[in-house]
Motif scaffolding. Structure first.
Motif, mmCIF file in Angstrom:
data_model
loop_
_atom_site.group_PDB
_atom_site.id
_atom_site.type_symbol
_atom_site.label_atom_id
_atom_site.label_comp_id
_atom_site.label_asym_id
_atom_site.label_seq_id
_atom_site.Cartn_x
_atom_site.Cartn_y
_atom_site.Cartn_z
ATOM 1 N N ASN A 166 12.699 13.782 -54.642
ATOM 2 C CA ASN A 166 12.480 12.737 -53.634
ATOM 3 C C ASN A 166 11.160 12.964 -52.928
ATOM 4 O O ASN A 166 10.629 14.083 -52.905
ATOM 5 C CB ASN A 166 13.641 12.651 -52.638
ATOM 6 C CG ASN A 166 13.774 13.874 -51.765
ATOM 7 O OD1 ASN A 166 12.892 14.187 -50.974
ATOM 8 N ND2 ASN A 166 14.890 14.592 -51.905
ATOM 9 N N LEU A 167 10.636 11.890 -52.402
ATOM 10 C CA LEU A 167 9.347 11.894 -51.713
ATOM 11 C C LEU A 167 9.525 11.217 -50.362
ATOM 12 O O LEU A 167 10.067 10.116 -50.278
ATOM 13 C CB LEU A 167 8.301 11.149 -52.546
ATOM 14 C CG LEU A 167 6.889 11.046 -51.965
ATOM 15 C CD1 LEU A 167 6.180 12.401 -52.060
ATOM 16 C CD2 LEU A 167 6.068 9.994 -52.707
ATOM 17 N N VAL A 168 9.070 11.886 -49.304
ATOM 18 C CA VAL A 168 9.129 11.316 -47.961
ATOM 19 C C VAL A 168 7.697 11.133 -47.463
ATOM 20 O O VAL A 168 6.882 12.064 -47.536
ATOM 21 C CB VAL A 168 9.918 12.227 -46.999
ATOM 22 C CG1 VAL A 168 9.840 11.707 -45.573
ATOM 23 C CG2 VAL A 168 11.381 12.318 -47.439
ATOM 24 N N SER A 225 9.562 0.564 -59.489
ATOM 25 C CA SER A 225 9.924 1.792 -60.223
ATOM 26 C C SER A 225 10.590 2.882 -59.396
ATOM 27 O O SER A 225 11.020 3.880 -59.975
ATOM 28 C CB SER A 225 8.682 2.401 -60.924
ATOM 29 O OG SER A 225 8.085 1.452 -61.765
ATOM 30 N N PHE A 226 10.655 2.784 -58.081
ATOM 31 C CA PHE A 226 11.301 3.788 -57.243
ATOM 32 C C PHE A 226 12.390 3.137 -56.399
ATOM 33 O O PHE A 226 12.347 1.929 -56.138
ATOM 34 C CB PHE A 226 10.304 4.453 -56.274
ATOM 35 C CG PHE A 226 9.364 5.447 -56.900
ATOM 36 C CD1 PHE A 226 9.334 5.680 -58.263
ATOM 37 C CD2 PHE A 226 8.490 6.167 -56.100
ATOM 38 C CE1 PHE A 226 8.457 6.589 -58.822
ATOM 39 C CE2 PHE A 226 7.605 7.089 -56.644
ATOM 40 C CZ PHE A 226 7.589 7.292 -58.008
ATOM 41 N N ASN A 227 13.357 3.939 -55.967
ATOM 42 C CA ASN A 227 14.257 3.547 -54.895
ATOM 43 C C ASN A 227 13.592 3.833 -53.554
ATOM 44 O O ASN A 227 12.725 4.716 -53.459
ATOM 45 C CB ASN A 227 15.577 4.318 -54.981
ATOM 46 C CG ASN A 227 16.428 3.894 -56.165
ATOM 47 O OD1 ASN A 227 16.726 2.716 -56.333
ATOM 48 N ND2 ASN A 227 16.810 4.844 -57.004
ATOM 49 N N TYR A 228 14.016 3.117 -52.535
ATOM 50 C CA TYR A 228 13.375 3.266 -51.218
ATOM 51 C C TYR A 228 14.395 3.036 -50.116
ATOM 52 O O TYR A 228 15.292 2.187 -50.240
ATOM 53 C CB TYR A 228 12.230 2.254 -51.084
ATOM 54 C CG TYR A 228 11.932 1.818 -49.673
ATOM 55 C CD1 TYR A 228 11.222 2.641 -48.807
ATOM 56 C CD2 TYR A 228 12.366 0.580 -49.191
ATOM 57 C CE1 TYR A 228 10.951 2.242 -47.502
ATOM 58 C CE2 TYR A 228 12.094 0.172 -47.903
ATOM 59 C CZ TYR A 228 11.389 1.013 -47.056
ATOM 60 O OH TYR A 228 11.128 0.619 -45.777
ATOM 61 N N GLN A 229 14.252 3.810 -49.050
ATOM 62 C CA GLN A 229 15.089 3.594 -47.863
ATOM 63 C C GLN A 229 14.350 4.096 -46.629
ATOM 64 O O GLN A 229 13.788 5.202 -46.650
ATOM 65 C CB GLN A 229 16.418 4.335 -47.998
ATOM 66 C CG GLN A 229 17.359 4.094 -46.809
ATOM 67 C CD GLN A 229 18.752 4.647 -47.062
ATOM 68 O OE1 GLN A 229 19.285 4.513 -48.149
ATOM 69 N NE2 GLN A 229 19.333 5.273 -46.049
ATOM 70 N N PRO A 230 14.319 3.304 -45.550
ATOM 71 C CA PRO A 230 13.756 3.820 -44.291
ATOM 72 C C PRO A 230 14.557 5.039 -43.853
ATOM 73 O O PRO A 230 15.782 5.058 -43.965
ATOM 74 C CB PRO A 230 13.924 2.648 -43.320
ATOM 75 C CG PRO A 230 14.098 1.449 -44.184
ATOM 76 C CD PRO A 230 14.776 1.912 -45.425
ATOM 77 N N LEU A 231 13.854 6.034 -43.348
ATOM 78 C CA LEU A 231 14.519 7.304 -43.079
ATOM 79 C C LEU A 231 14.827 7.510 -41.607
ATOM 80 O O LEU A 231 15.921 7.899 -41.238
ATOM 81 C CB LEU A 231 13.651 8.461 -43.593
ATOM 82 C CG LEU A 231 14.352 9.800 -43.755
ATOM 83 C CD1 LEU A 231 15.486 9.706 -44.748
ATOM 84 C CD2 LEU A 231 13.358 10.865 -44.203
ATOM 85 N N PHE A 283 11.496 7.922 -50.865
ATOM 86 C CA PHE A 283 11.455 7.345 -52.201
ATOM 87 C C PHE A 283 12.090 8.329 -53.184
ATOM 88 O O PHE A 283 11.930 9.543 -53.046
ATOM 89 C CB PHE A 283 10.009 7.057 -52.624
ATOM 90 C CG PHE A 283 9.229 6.208 -51.657
ATOM 91 C CD1 PHE A 283 9.236 4.829 -51.766
ATOM 92 C CD2 PHE A 283 8.485 6.794 -50.637
ATOM 93 C CE1 PHE A 283 8.524 4.042 -50.878
ATOM 94 C CE2 PHE A 283 7.768 6.026 -49.744
ATOM 95 C CZ PHE A 283 7.779 4.643 -49.861
ATOM 96 N N TRP A 284 12.782 7.807 -54.165
ATOM 97 C CA TRP A 284 13.324 8.663 -55.221
ATOM 98 C C TRP A 284 13.484 7.843 -56.501
ATOM 99 O O TRP A 284 13.375 6.622 -56.504
ATOM 100 C CB TRP A 284 14.647 9.291 -54.788
ATOM 101 C CG TRP A 284 15.811 8.390 -54.587
ATOM 102 C CD1 TRP A 284 16.810 8.099 -55.484
ATOM 103 C CD2 TRP A 284 16.130 7.634 -53.407
ATOM 104 N NE1 TRP A 284 17.714 7.234 -54.944
ATOM 105 C CE2 TRP A 284 17.336 6.938 -53.671
ATOM 106 C CE3 TRP A 284 15.525 7.492 -52.151
ATOM 107 C CZ2 TRP A 284 17.922 6.094 -52.729
ATOM 108 C CZ3 TRP A 284 16.121 6.655 -51.214
ATOM 109 C CH2 TRP A 284 17.295 5.966 -51.505
#
Length: 396
Positions: A272-274, A288-294, A306-307
């Motif tokens: 995962n990438l933050v 191409s990535f999943n995304y969610q506000p953290l 992102f993951w």
């Protein structure tokens, strides 16, 4: 029953997984374990047991590890058998928990407790670099639901909290960030020696192209994955994140983010990438990535996680890369390409903070370019100046 919950939003436990250890207070013996196993049997010569039913562990300081996937069903329990791997809470909360069951005998009783409860174990450890654990604390007994009408409660529950520190994890970062943009031909690379200088004791083992044929990386005696072996670079990091400001539109702007794995012996599963950037609240489209506000606080929403997509790019292969592009809507009140505003403030890979270039090295706008933010007052002043010059010219 022992449960391990990972409440971290973006940091997961990777292979070889957790190794839960503690010290018994007396002469406790583990007779049976389901969903896990101890690494050592210990000296059971003084223990009396029925033939065919020996103890599972007689160690004073047992270490328990998770069973691998595919363990026999008769020794499994719910949430076991993932090889010690725990997902982050954001990526998959169903696999962020592990559990195993023990049958323990020989507990010493706590004389100071009127209920005669067993004495709490001490010196807990998770067996993962960077983590330290507290002492056991008694909390309200766990209560679980059996069916629609009935609940059951255990005799007592102890709680241990383990916290992570990157300073304890290692002496140097394990990832770095490089930057580029469409408006400047300069590519700002990772800071030199971000993760250690070549051939230094703190840096991973590295090799040049002509040494690749000599490369050998094998698991250690305990079966743990091999230590990182990376291509020799100026930054010496196993992971590099590249942020490229790709394009500018009237109401939007476009960014390309790439993650490169310089480790030639290890894959990164469920990576995962933050990223922290003030415009991430306005992501319009992501590829191409999943995304969610953290992290969201009031009107602040500047951190995103992102993951990878399952069965597509959830695994970052050795000596490989994954990449995405995102389109973000401009916020007229703050958007600008000047002063390095378009680049991230902080970047984390798998929960580890990455080394960033110095802000004075960020790609800058050409000298002739101006800030895209022009306020109403500035437009009025510019218009007034032009009118004044025209009036002066007319008088002359």
């Amino acid at each position: 029953m022992v449960s391990i919950h990972n409440y971290q939003l973006y940091r997961h436990i990777e292979r070889p997984g957790w190794r839960l250890g503690w010290a018994w207070s007396g002469h406790e013996i583990i007779w049976d374990v389901r969903g896990a196993e101890t690494t050592e049997l210990g000296n059971c010569s003084g223990v009396h047991f029925d033939p065919g039913h020996p103890p599972h562990c007689c160690e004073k300081r047992p270490v328990v590890v998770d069973l691998p996937p595919g363990a026999p069903y008769n020794i499994q329990v719910a949430n076991c058998c993932r090889g010690g791997v725990l997902s982050s809470l954001t990526q998959n909360n169903s696999t962020a928990t592990a559990a195993f069951q023990m049958s323990v005998g020989g507990f010493d009783r706590d004389d100071g407790n009127p209920d005669g409860h067993p004495v709490k174990p001490a010196n807990f450890s998770l067996g993962v670099p960077g983590y330290t654990c507290s002492n056991a604390t008694q909390v309200p007994a766990t209560r679980s639901k059996v069916d629609e009408q009935r609940h059951v409660q255990v005799m007592l529950t102890w709680q241990i909290i383990c916290s992570y520190s990157q300073f304890r994890d290692g002496p140097s970062p394990s990832c770095c960030v490089s930057l580029s943009s469409f408006y400047n031909s300069t590519i700002v690379g990772c800071p030199q020696c971000s993760c250690g200088c070549p051939r230094s004791p703190s840096a991973p083992q590295c090799f040049s192209d002509d040494e690749q044929s000599k490369l050998q990386a094998l698991p250690d005696a305990d079966g743990n994955p091999p230590a990182p072996v990376i291509r020799c670079t100026e930054h010496m990091c196993p992971i590099r994140v590249h942020w490229h400001v790709k394009q500018n539109y009237r109401e939007y702007w476009r960014v390309k983010a790439s993650i490169t794995n310089y480790d030639v012996v290890s894959n990164y599963s469920d990576w995962n990438l933050v990223v922290r950037h003030p415009n991430l609240a306005n992501i319009t489209q992501l590829f191409s990535f999943n995304y969610q506000p953290l992290i969201q606080y009031d009107t602040i929403n500047d951190t995103a996680m992102f993951w990878g997509i399952v069965n597509y790019n959830e695994m970052l292969l050795r000596d490989g890369n994954v990449q995405t592009e995102m389109i973000l809507k401009k916020d007229p009140s703050e958007f600008t390409f000047s002063g390095g505003w378009a680049f991230p403030r902080r970047v984390y890979f798998n929960g580890h903070q990455c080394a960033m270039p110095s802000p004075d090295q960020y790609p800058s706008l050409p000298n002739a370019a101006s800030d895209v933010r022009v306020s109403a007052v500035q437009r009025w002043l510019i218009t007034g100046s032009c009118l004044l010059l025209l009036s002066m010219f007319h008088v002359v």
